[in-house]
Design an enzyme around this catalytic site. Structure first.
Site: not given
Ligand code: PGA
Length: 231
Positions: A7-9, A86, A88, A156, A216-217, A195, A150
């Site tokens: 997930n590149w966000k 998600h 966020e 993050g 994500g990151g 993470s 999650e």
């Molecule tokens: P993260 O994000 O790997 O940066 O913790 C995961 C996500 O938001 O799906």
């Protein structure tokens, strides 16, 4: 087969897509979730073993919703998956909106991946929180259910739950989801996110009830991505 979702966000660009397109075929099933503006390019540039997904979709099929994107738009751009709820986005999205966007993804022929998870404050009541977030799945019409657990406090932050804790939670999740929405022929796929990195993903994927990861990151670093495709 394990699934790894990247997930590149609100990140990523054509050079990153080019780097992804040069990665070797792997034993895991990879899915990338770039920003909507890169979905059609991702589908055109990435080899067939990659699937492409959208990061969110609106509950409605069309209308006066400035800045939003519908499930069918994602599908016509080349997506076959979409993340729903998600954490966020849960800040702006109600439970009703989430359940409607899930249904709208199903109608557009996309495989929705429902993201669930508790905040740090909710940790003591994690089962209750997750049960509420999963409840509407009783109306799901797709053959397969894909759920990403999650913990919000792990996204993050570099923090992850203990493996023993995760193993217990995932076996509870599988039973719970089976209760809410039993599958006749389809599968229930459970992903862990929060993470994940090349250094820790393996231990999560070894957990019996974990079918894959949502990253994500670390997905923005090509070396990390390459290593995670080998897990
Ligand atoms: P993260 O994000 O790997 O940066 O913790 C995961 C996500 O938001 O799906």
């Amino acid at each position: 087969m394990r699934v790894v979702c990247f997930n590149w966000k609100m990140n990523g660009d054509l050079p990153l897509l080019e780097q992804y397109s040069a990665l070797d075929f792997t034993a895991v099933k990879p899915i990338v979730f770039p920003p909507s503006t890169l979905i059609s390019q991702a589908r055109a540039m990435l080899p067939e073993f990659w699937a492409v997904g959208g990061q969110a979709c609106h509950a409605n099929e069309a209308g006066a919703h400035t800045g939003c994107i519908s499930a069918s738009m994602l599908s016509s751009a080349g997506a076959s998956y979409v993340l729903i709820g998600h954490s966020e986005r849960r800040v702006y999205e109600s439970t009703e909106f989430i359940s409607k966007s899930y249904a709208s993804a199903e109608s557009a022929g996309l495989q929705p991946i429902l993201c669930v998870g508790e905040t740090l404050e909710q940790r003591a009541n994690v089962h209750e929180v997750l049960s509420q977030q999963l409840e509407f799945l009783s109306c799901s019409s797709s053959p397969d259910l894909w759920i990403a657990y999650e913990p919000r406090w792990a996204i993050g932050t570099g923090l992850t739950p203990e493996i023993s804790e995760v193993a217990e939670l995932f076996s509870w999740l599988r039973v719970k989801i089976n209760e809410i929405s039993p599958r006749q022929d389809g599968k229930i796929l459970l992903l862990y996110g929060g993470s994940l990195s090349a250094a820790n993903i393996q231990q999560f994927l070894e957990v019996k009830d974990i079918d894959g990861g949502l990253i994500g990151g670390a997905s923005l670093k090509i070396d990390q991505t390459r290593d995670m495709l080998k897990c």
